[in-house]
Design a protein around this motif. Structure first.
Motif, short mmCIF file in Angstrom:
data_model
loop_
_atom_site.label_atom_id
_atom_site.label_comp_id
_atom_site.label_asym_id
_atom_site.label_seq_id
_atom_site.Cartn_x
_atom_site.Cartn_y
_atom_site.Cartn_z
N SER A 1 0.82 -1.22 0.00
CA SER A 1 0.00 0.00 0.00
C SER A 1 0.85 1.26 0.00
O SER A 1 0.34 2.35 -0.27
CB SER A 1 -0.95 0.00 1.20
N GLY B 1 -3.70 -2.88 3.80
CA GLY B 1 -3.80 -1.45 4.06
C GLY B 1 -4.14 -0.72 2.78
O GLY B 1 -4.60 -1.31 1.80
N ALA C 1 -5.77 2.87 0.61
CA ALA C 1 -6.93 3.76 0.61
C ALA C 1 -8.24 3.03 0.82
O ALA C 1 -9.14 3.52 1.52
CB ALA C 1 -6.97 4.54 -0.71
N ARG D 1 -8.48 2.26 4.58
CA ARG D 1 -8.06 3.26 5.57
C ARG D 1 -9.18 3.50 6.58
O ARG D 1 -10.32 3.75 6.23
CB ARG D 1 -7.68 4.57 4.88
N HIS D 2 -8.84 3.39 7.86
CA HIS D 2 -9.78 3.56 8.97
C HIS D 2 -10.98 2.62 8.81
O HIS D 2 -12.11 2.99 9.13
CB HIS D 2 -10.23 5.01 9.09
N ASP E 1 -2.75 2.01 9.06
CA ASP E 1 -3.81 2.88 8.57
C ASP E 1 -5.18 2.21 8.57
O ASP E 1 -6.19 2.87 8.31
CB ASP E 1 -3.48 3.43 7.18
N ASP F 1 -0.19 4.02 12.12
CA ASP F 1 -0.40 4.93 11.01
C ASP F 1 0.64 6.04 11.08
O ASP F 1 0.71 6.77 12.08
CB ASP F 1 -1.82 5.52 11.09
#
Length: 332
Positions: A90, A224, A226, A229-230, A253, A278
């Motif tokens: 990532s 990981g 985009a 993410r979270h 992340d 992160d």
């Protein structure tokens, strides 16, 4: 004389290794390629990574090297392959690599067991308050055994929830089930139904929230980047069982760290075990000051056997590529 012949084809490919690798692997790289090593082992600056695309036929980065689209040349990159040292990629802009026709490889399989071992280490350490206990003892604050001292959570017979049932997720679940008689529930984007999961009696649930609601311990093993993410945010932390534990050996992340700190401070979660963060190597002060968190400096693959095997995977990918053969671990 080499009149009419591209001299570069008669030379060893020029490669750069962005961090120190095990000596055995560096020795082989030096023999097979025209290799530039980072002897100081400090992360390369963005300007140095950008320049590498024009100066080297191959770049060998690690998770500590961010390769966003802005570092890729607009055209005519000398680099033809990025041989990543690690499973996760990532930190590399895959679309930018694809647009430039640059091959990207990784090192899957060889770090499965050691990363699963670390996941169970974190789970046991945070459940039984091992980090707190060692800090207390080293500080000379232990007053001796008593019935109410540092009571933790039992692990055996509890339910573990796996988010991402790939190689490492399965290996972690297997250790939990056969080692600690834990029930296994899991979420995976695609259907998983094989001998390994059936042998564990593992149940695939339709949503992440379903797993969070059932699990006493949630272990993250998803990619990981985009898309994830979270993935574990404030809402999903709130969906976990009261008094549950979160374990992360995937990518930093994947977890909203501020939301995790809030959930730990409020008592919603009993604890967390983290091997990744992160924005590594920065770790938020909100995490380091909490006693109910076990923190490790990205040790998932940190055994001699695994780190050498990862390096040899990269060597095999490079060798195949420059020999014009099919690359074993191609991502792009």
């Amino acid at each position: 004389m080499t009149n009419g012949i591209d001299r570069r084809r008669l030379m060893k490919p020029r490669i750069i290794v962005t961090r120190r690798w095990p000596d055995a692997v560096e020795h082989i790289l030096a023999e097979r390629f025209d290799t530039t090593f980072n002897r100081g082992d400090a992360p390369l600056k963005p300007i140095e990574l950008k320049a590498a695309f024009q100066a080297f036929d191959a770049i060998l980065p690690t998770v500590s090297d961010s390769l966003p689209a802005s570092l890729f040349p607009e055209s005519d990159s000398r680099t033809r392959i990025i041989a990543n040292y690690g499973v996760g990629f990532s930190h590399i802009d895959i679309d930018a690599a694809r647009a430039q026709g640059i091959v990207v490889t990784n090192t899957p399989g060889v770090l499965t067991d050691c990363t699963a071992d670390i996941a169970l280490s974190l789970l046991l350490a945070v459940a039984r308050r091992a980090g707190e206990g060692e800090r207390q003892l080293r500080a000379g604050e232990w007053a001796g055994w008593c019935p109410t001292h540092m009571i933790g959570a039992k692990v055996t017979g509890k339910t573990i929830g796996i988010i991402g049932m790939g190689r490492i997720g399965k290996a972690t679940a297997k250790r939990a089930h056969f080692g600690f008689d834990m029930d296994v529930v899991f979420y995976n984007r695609s259907k998983v139904d094989d001998e390994e999961t059936r042998a564990m009696g593992a149940r695939q649930l339709p949503t992440i929230e379903d797993v969070l609601a059932e699990a006493d311990f949630v272990s993250l093993h998803c990619p990981g980047g985009a898309a994830n993410r979270h993935l574990i945010n404030a809402e999903r932390l709130a969906a976990m069982k009261p008094g549950a534990f979160l374990i992360n050996t995937a990518r930093g992340d994947v977890v909203d760290q501020a939301a995790l700190v809030a959930a730990l401070e409020s008592g919603k979660l009993a604890g967390a075990g983290l091997d990744v963060f992160d924005g590594e190597p920065v770790v938020p002060e909100g995490l380091t000051r909490l006693e109910n968190v076990v923190l490790l400096p990205h040790l998932g693959s940190a055994t001699e056997e695994t780190r050498v095997a990862m390096g040899m995977k990269a060597v095999d990918n490079l060798t195949a590529f420059f020999d014009g053969k099919e690359v074993p671990d191609r991502v792009v």
